[in-house]
Scaffold this active site. Sequence first.
Site, PDB file in Angstrom:
ATOM      1  N   GLY A  22     -44.668 -10.612  23.706  1.00  0.00           N
ATOM      2  CA  GLY A  22     -44.430 -10.291  25.104  1.00  0.00           C
ATOM      3  C   GLY A  22     -43.406 -11.178  25.783  1.00  0.00           C
TER       4      GLY A  22
ATOM      5  N   HIS B 192      12.723  -6.933   4.199  1.00  0.00           N
ATOM      6  CA  HIS B 192      12.204  -5.770   3.481  1.00  0.00           C
ATOM      7  C   HIS B 192      11.474  -6.153   2.194  1.00  0.00           C
ATOM      8  CE1 HIS B 192      15.681  -4.149   5.697  1.00  0.00           C
ATOM      9  NE2 HIS B 192      16.435  -4.942   4.978  1.00  0.00           N
TER      10      HIS B 192
ATOM     11  N   TYR C 108       1.934 -18.702  -7.628  1.00  0.00           N
ATOM     12  CA  TYR C 108       0.693 -18.963  -8.371  1.00  0.00           C
ATOM     13  C   TYR C 108       0.984 -18.955  -9.868  1.00  0.00           C
ATOM     14  CZ  TYR C 108      -4.230 -18.387  -9.769  1.00  0.00           C
ATOM     15  OH  TYR C 108      -5.465 -18.549 -10.323  1.00  0.00           O
TER      16      TYR C 108
END
Length: 486
Positions: free
Chosen positions: A65, A351, A375
């Site tokens: 409640g 681009h 990487y």
Amino acid sequence: MKSATPKVLHRIGGRTLVGHAIAAARGLAPQHLAVVVRHERDLVAAHISEFDPDAVIADQDDVKGTGRATECALDVLPGDLTGTVLVTYGDVPLLTADTLRSLVDEHQSTESAVTVITAHLDDPTGYGRVLRDADGSVSGIVEQKDATPDQLAITEINSGIYAFDAQTLRDNLAKVGTDNAQGEKYLTDVLGHARDDGGRVSAHLIADLWQTEGVNDRVQLARLGRELNRRTAERWMREGVTIVDPETTWVDVDVTIGRDSTVLPNTQLLGATTIGERTTIGPDTTLTDTEVGDGAEVKRTEALLAEIGPDATVGPFSYLRPGTVLGAGGKIGGFVETKNATIGEGAKVPHLTYAGDVTIGAGANIGAGTIFANYDGVKKHHTTVGKHSFVGSNSVLVAPVDIADGAYVGAGSAVTDGVEPGQIAVARGRQRNIDGWVERARAGTKTHAAAQEASAAKSLGDKATGDAEASTRHTDNATSEGQANA
């Protein structure tokens, strides 16, 4: 919500539902702010601590409640608390600080023991009904499951948002039991006890029903999200921003947009994104936690944790990943992906390029199809391109590598070593044309037929050219009498 995520952690407008509730409460600069948690306690408490580190977490026990929840909040606040206590809910995201302030003002000006925000709904189903005496004062609130048929016909509803005198609240919560259809300790029961003690109970009626509406499922979440977005977009338009199509534009509540900027359709401005003045954003653009400088243009782009400088241009179809910084007047063009990339003032990556872990100096130009190979399969490495340098189209720069100021890289090069100022690096095999290869290796194909046809045409053309040249030579070498010169 039928979700692994607690209801109050679902989001609209870039904030969780409970985040909206906390922000509204903080708008009043309260001396104390307590948030009561129970379901998925650890997840909710962790979010609250991140969103508002000064908020006090209160744990509700097994007694159900709103009255018990409020009691648990009071238990973690100072025992000698005085003044006005506000009680709001974690799932009413459109409630504003201004409305809470007006509630407090009316509560204090009327010297009420309790003041409740109320509203009239055409369909009050699910809400507690406000009961009034003949003189119009509030006599109590009855929850729907405890209401009589006559009470269910009442359209004035209890929002569940209250202002209490602190002592009235503390004293009367102790009198509230759980003898009701729900077996809960209702906060609404405090109103009756306050009246019995001679206190005034007032209603603060508001016309903006959205501020009283809670979220109980994903349908309501989407509905309130749309309304919040409509209000956010309208606020920015009134501040001098052009939003061409508000219905397809989503702006989170923590976003800022400068005057005379234009936001085109199908654009999302999310998180803590900051847009400068005189910008054009969109169409079909999503910016999350991104900073855009004055006068910039960003179209058909997705950007996250990026910085776009003043008068820079981005797009179309660009992807700016975290750590991208584009300098003033710079350009990131079509089908370009960047990550941890610092691109200097006036530099251009126009681009079809991947630029990861790179620093590009002012005024440099990166040709179409360039790959910054950062990487090696184990670690990421960095590449530097100096100011006013030029990288030819379809090149691969294999990191780590440094291209100095004022240097060139020839088109089609695979660069693995540094390039000094004023040098041009050419790292490609010399072209070699092998006669007859198609006839030997692809005999009988359409390519072979086309080659034969083109060769025949070329032979005829060469013969015709030779005959024309011979005729021209004969004519040019002849005398006026038609006799050849000796």
